[in-house]
Design a protein around this motif. Structure first.
Motif, short mmCIF file in Angstrom:
data_model
loop_
_atom_site.label_atom_id
_atom_site.label_comp_id
_atom_site.label_asym_id
_atom_site.label_seq_id
_atom_site.Cartn_x
_atom_site.Cartn_y
_atom_site.Cartn_z
N THR A 23 -3.75 6.46 0.05
CA THR A 23 -5.09 5.97 0.34
C THR A 23 -5.10 4.78 1.27
OG1 THR A 23 -5.07 4.51 -1.59
CG2 THR A 23 -5.86 6.76 -1.92
N THR A 79 -1.36 -2.69 -6.99
CA THR A 79 -0.89 -3.73 -7.92
C THR A 79 0.21 -3.23 -8.85
OG1 THR A 79 -2.63 -3.17 -9.51
CG2 THR A 79 -3.13 -4.86 -7.88
N SER A 111 0.85 -1.19 0.00
CA SER A 111 0.00 0.00 0.00
C SER A 111 0.88 1.23 0.00
CB SER A 111 -0.93 0.01 1.22
OG SER A 111 -0.17 0.08 2.42
N GLY A 162 -4.98 1.73 0.27
CA GLY A 162 -5.47 0.58 -0.44
C GLY A 162 -4.35 -0.27 -1.00
N SER A 163 -4.69 -1.52 -1.34
CA SER A 163 -3.69 -2.43 -1.90
C SER A 163 -3.32 -1.99 -3.31
CB SER A 163 -4.24 -3.86 -1.92
OG SER A 163 -4.52 -4.30 -0.61
N TYR A 180 -1.85 1.93 -9.17
CA TYR A 180 -3.11 1.29 -9.51
C TYR A 180 -3.49 0.33 -8.38
CZ TYR A 180 -2.44 3.13 -14.21
OH TYR A 180 -2.27 3.98 -15.27
N GLU A 181 -4.70 0.46 -7.88
CA GLU A 181 -5.18 -0.40 -6.81
C GLU A 181 -5.82 -1.66 -7.38
OE1 GLU A 181 -7.69 1.80 -4.22
OE2 GLU A 181 -6.20 3.33 -3.78
N THR A 182 -6.11 -2.61 -6.51
CA THR A 182 -6.71 -3.86 -6.95
C THR A 182 -8.08 -3.64 -7.58
OG1 THR A 182 -7.55 -4.15 -4.68
CG2 THR A 182 -5.48 -5.25 -5.25
N SER A 183 -8.73 -2.57 -7.23
CA SER A 183 -10.04 -2.26 -7.80
C SER A 183 -9.93 -1.70 -9.22
CB SER A 183 -10.77 -1.25 -6.91
OG SER A 183 -10.03 -0.04 -6.80
N GLY A 184 -8.72 -1.41 -9.68
CA GLY A 184 -8.50 -0.84 -11.00
C GLY A 184 -8.44 0.67 -11.00
N GLU A 185 -8.67 1.29 -9.85
CA GLU A 185 -8.64 2.75 -9.76
C GLU A 185 -7.20 3.25 -9.79
OE1 GLU A 185 -10.19 6.36 -6.81
OE2 GLU A 185 -10.61 4.26 -6.35
N ARG A 186 -7.00 4.34 -10.55
CA ARG A 186 -5.68 4.94 -10.65
C ARG A 186 -5.64 6.23 -9.85
NH1 ARG A 186 -3.71 8.97 -13.92
NH2 ARG A 186 -5.67 8.95 -15.09
#
Length: 227
Positions: free
Chosen positions: A50, A55, A46, A52-53, A67-73
């Motif tokens: 944020t 990737t 992380s 968040g995890s 880029y997070e695991t949710s795909g959000e940049r």
């Protein structure tokens, strides 16, 4: 200057300018043009932004984006000499920081872009003085681009080394498009400087041999002419 040398030199300078201009914009505006890209294959790292995890993490000229695991940049605030911190997990047991001293030098890319643009404008003229200046400016732009590329290599090596320190996280650090675009620009600038220089030299040699040479005929030729 002969067109065989003039036109390729102008084309090389134009392509180098376009590549360096795109690299100078980079992140966060052109998300595909970064210098170093890290893929997190195992673990749940992380950032401090944020929590968040993450990737994937990318380093650009003016910011870093992850880029997070949710795909959000998400990108950091835009500016020179930014810093990035990556934690190994949500508990933040260990972390690594890419300090501002490693990203401050990325601002050399816009400087190389400006010098390349000046060389391109000078190369549009066929005047001897301007062609000489275009050749010298091309080599100067190549030198600055070489410095920028060395900074890119240092950033890549340092990021790769630091990411290996994260406990429980397996990463894959690679060079990105902007890294290689800078290298290609350096090659093109060297070719442009040599092309313009050789063209100017050939133009001078052609001018030196263009004067008519008067030869005196023998006395037999003169008698034959009178008849």
């Amino acid at each position: 200057m002969p067109r065989a040398f003039h036109i390729p030199g102008v084309v090389f300078l134009f392509i180098a300018f376009v590549l360096l201009f795109l690299v100078s914009i980079s992140l966060p505006y052109l998300t595909a043009l970064d210098f170093t890209r890290i893929h997190f294959n195992e673990g749940a790292p992380s950032t401090g932004a944020t929590g968040g995890s993450v990737t994937e993490l990318r380093f650009g000229t003016w910011a870093y984006c992850f880029y997070e695991t949710s795909g959000e940049r998400t990108c950091s605030p835009t500016g020179n000499a930014y810093a990035a911190t990556v934690y190994n997990n949500q508990d933040r047991d260990s972390f690594v920081t890419i300090g501002s001293s490693w990203t401050r030098g990325l601002a050399v890319h816009p400087v190389a872009t400006g010098v390349t643009f000046i060389a391109f404008l000078l190369s549009l003229s066929s005047h001897v003085t301007f062609t000489l200046l275009a050749s010298l400016t091309s080599f100067l732009a190549a030198l600055i681009t070489l410095v920028a590329f060395a900074i890119d290599i240092a950033l890549y090596a340092y990021v790769k080394h630091q990411m290996g320190k994260l406990d429980g996280v397996r990463t894959n650090t690679n060079t990105a498009p902007a890294f290689w675009m800078t290298f290609v620009s350096f090659i093109l600038l060297c070719l442009a400087g040599c092309t313009v220089c050789f063209g100017r030299r050939r133009d001078r040699m052609a001018g030196a041999t263009s004067y008519p040479v008067s030869t005196k005929g023998s006395w037999r030729d003169r008698l034959r002419f009178r008849r």
